[in-house]
Enzyme design. Sequence first.
Site, PDB file in Angstrom:
ATOM      1  CG  ASP A  24      40.807  47.081  45.239  1.00 31.57           C
ATOM      2  OD1 ASP A  24      40.692  46.658  44.808  1.00 31.57           O
ATOM      3  OD2 ASP A  24      40.553  48.800  45.292  1.00 31.57           O
ATOM      4  CG  ASP A  26      36.878  49.078  39.998  1.00 27.96           C
ATOM      5  OD1 ASP A  26      37.515  49.762  38.472  1.00 27.96           O
ATOM      6  OD2 ASP A  26      37.015  48.357  40.135  1.00 27.96           O
ATOM      7  CG  ASP A 203      39.866  51.863  46.782  1.00 29.03           C
ATOM      8  OD1 ASP A 203      39.318  53.095  46.295  1.00 29.03           O
ATOM      9  OD2 ASP A 203      40.109  50.857  46.809  1.00 29.03           O
TER      10      ASP A 203
END
Length: 251
Positions: A24, A26, A203
């Site tokens: 991922d 961001d 996240d």
Amino acid sequence: MSKIPSLPSLDRLPPPARAAFLLDFDGTLVDIAPTPESVVVVPGLLDTLRRLRDRCGNALAVISGRPIDQIDHFLGDVPYAVAGEHGIAIRHAPGQAIERAPLPPVPAAWIEQADQLARAHPGVRIERKKAGLVLHYRGAPGAGDALGKVADGWVAATGGAFHVQAAKMAWEIRPAGIDKGHAVEALMQAAPFAGRSPIFVGDDVTDEDGIRMAVRLGGVGFRIPDDFPDPAAFRGWLAQLAQGGGDTWGG
């Protein structure tokens, strides 16, 4: 190479010749910022990713909710493959055409109503995507519940064509059936990822599909902050993996 205390052990990883990294962006590779355009690629990250890509035979991809052109803006040609918009758009290799899943159009009424919501709730920001909308309320936390109810109302009328995904201080409305798990599965079917074990790191709630698919395909999934306290710790861990050479991560 010494291990970083409390971070995932290198013993949990397949060796470099069998590893595929799907990461991922961001909140994972870069710290969360107030706006998407204000994120910062910290010094050294691109070099770390290049070295890691070399160690695992190009099997390095970024899977993001952002459009692919935004990932290109921040990371250039460093990832071998990029999946954007949660798997709606996939570029399997540098220079290849972007493949897009066939998707229903976003109703024009949603866009008009979203703009009205932004005017009614100062601080709310509307992010338009080719196949959906994101209602960001980081700048107006008190508007979150109201925005969620509106989004739920929109998708309820589509007969399952769209769904609402909770994200960090945002509601994302996107087509059903396409997610980061779909992106992981699609990328792992082609070289240089095919035949390797996926390592997915994310996240957010939207990353759970990618983690589940990585595990289903015989790999592993890590979460921030469960496995890494923050993106800085994850970047440090990646830097250790990228060092050296040989057939093991410690070599």
